[in-house]
Scaffold this active site. Structure first.
Site, PDB file in Angstrom:
ATOM      1  N   ASP A 157      -0.148   5.218   0.767  1.00 11.22           N
ATOM      2  CA  ASP A 157      -0.414   6.226   1.792  1.00 11.22           C
ATOM      3  C   ASP A 157      -0.365   5.595   3.180  1.00 11.22           C
ATOM      4  O   ASP A 157      -1.063   4.625   3.455  1.00 11.22           O
ATOM      5  CB  ASP A 157      -1.796   6.852   1.573  1.00 11.22           C
ATOM      6  CG  ASP A 157      -1.895   7.583   0.236  1.00 11.22           C
ATOM      7  OD1 ASP A 157      -1.286   8.648   0.116  1.00 11.22           O
ATOM      8  OD2 ASP A 157      -2.563   7.060  -0.675  1.00 11.22           O
ATOM      9  N   ASP A 212       0.869  -1.160   0.000  1.00  9.71           N
ATOM     10  CA  ASP A 212       0.000   0.000   0.000  1.00  9.71           C
ATOM     11  C   ASP A 212       0.915   1.221   0.000  1.00  9.71           C
ATOM     12  O   ASP A 212       2.122   1.100   0.265  1.00  9.71           O
ATOM     13  CB  ASP A 212      -0.895  -0.020   1.242  1.00  9.71           C
ATOM     14  CG  ASP A 212      -1.794   1.197   1.322  1.00  9.71           C
ATOM     15  OD1 ASP A 212      -2.444   1.521   0.321  1.00  9.71           O
ATOM     16  OD2 ASP A 212      -1.840   1.830   2.401  1.00  9.71           O
ATOM     17  N   ASP A 243      -1.053  -0.405   6.139  1.00 12.16           N
ATOM     18  CA  ASP A 243      -1.227   0.276   7.420  1.00 12.16           C
ATOM     19  C   ASP A 243      -2.655   0.191   7.934  1.00 12.16           C
ATOM     20  O   ASP A 243      -2.934   0.669   9.032  1.00 12.16           O
ATOM     21  CB  ASP A 243      -0.824   1.749   7.292  1.00 12.16           C
ATOM     22  CG  ASP A 243      -1.807   2.542   6.435  1.00 12.16           C
ATOM     23  OD1 ASP A 243      -2.111   2.080   5.307  1.00 12.16           O
ATOM     24  OD2 ASP A 243      -2.272   3.606   6.877  1.00 12.16           O
TER      25      ASP A 243
END
Length: 297
Positions: free
Chosen positions: A29, A27, A236
């Site tokens: 961001d 991922d 995250d």
């Protein structure tokens, strides 16, 4: 390598983990960067992974950039990437409509420039993008697509309801993330807020392209191929990145530089909701640098 869930990667375990991996799905961001600031050490890690012969791909729910835009940002922040290594929801939504739904007709788009460009590149006619209010209905609309749209308005909500009252009109959402993380711990409302508004008005549920659903992963598999047993998803967010990894039966690694906390993961583990529990966690992806360096020696 058998371990219990939610294990901290450190020392020899990190080295054995990296040796067992050929493909890393990141991922972006909250993992590699926050806003326009790279996570310290993340670019060095990605560079090192490539040098050690591992393949790297980027899977993002953010629909505000095309593949080329993401490759440009990755380059500017020191990661380096080809557009074909990026699987974002703008690109994958266009691919779904063209190759899976085989859409015959127009898309009514609640979304930005990037999503519009990816639809255009896929040969999918569409209306509705941009800040101008829609003054009349369009004929031959066969799908409503909702992505991130800074120009979202009551008029767009009304128009989407008009089309979605036809049960044969497809209802597609790029993702349902409720917040977009920025630097400094700040955030702004995400696409999920817009999707919920349209779902509420239409009394319908959108089909979601992004994580935690598997379509982004499926696109990587079909275009690039990979061995699931030697692949890891690094993210995250427990409710998108980690849950998608669990759904696709690949290993998962949570980094604590973004949305979800270790306490969140432990809470899911205690409640028995293991699809939201990572196999491993690190404070930052940069924590893997020592293991990568020692493995290269």
């Amino acid at each position: 390598m058998a371990t219990s869930k939610c294990t901290r990667l450190t020392g020899d375990l990190s080295r054995r983990f990296l040796a067992s991996v050929d493909t890393v799905l990141f991922d972006c961001d909250g993992v590699l960067w926050r806003g326009d600031e790279a996570v310290p050490g993340a670019a060095e890690l990605v560079t090192g992974l490539r040098k050690s012969g591992k393949r790297v791909f980027y899977l993002t729910n953010n629909s505000t950039k095309t593949r080329a835009m993401y490759a440009d940002k990755l380059g500017r922040l020191g990661f380096g990437a080809e557009p074909g290594e990026v699987f974002g929801t703008a690109y994958c939504t266009a691919r779904y409509l063209r190759d899976v739904a085989r859409l015959r007709g127009k898309v009514y788009l609640i979304g930005g420039t990037a999503l519009s460009q990816e639809l255009e590149a896929a040969g999918i006619p569409h209306v509705g993008s941009g800040p101008e209010p829609v003054t009349g209905g369009e004929p031959d609309v066969r799908a409503v697509v909702v992505g991130f749209d800074e120009h979202f308005s009551y008029m767009k909500l009304t128009r989407s309801l008009q089309y979605l009252q036809d049960p044969d009109c497809l209802f597609i959402a790029t993702n349902t993330d409720t917040r977009l993380p920025l630097e400094g711990g700040r955030s702004i409302p995400g696409t999920g807020c817009l999707v919920r508004a349209v779902e509420t008005a239409a009394h319908r549920k959108a089909q979601v392209i992004g994580k935690p659903n598997s379509f982004l992963y499926d696109c990587v598999v079909s275009e690039c191929g990979l061995d699931p047993e030697r692949t890891v998803m690094v993210g995250d967010r427990l409710d998108t990145d980690i849950q998608m990894g669990s759904t696709c039966r690949i290993r998962t690694l949570l980094t604590l530089t973004g949305f979800s906390s270790l306490e969140d993961a432990k809470s899911y583990q205690e409640s028995g909701n293991l699809s939201m529990v990572p196999d491993f966690y690190v404070d930052s992806v940069a924590d893997l640098l020592p293991a990568l360096s020692s493995a290269d020696q």
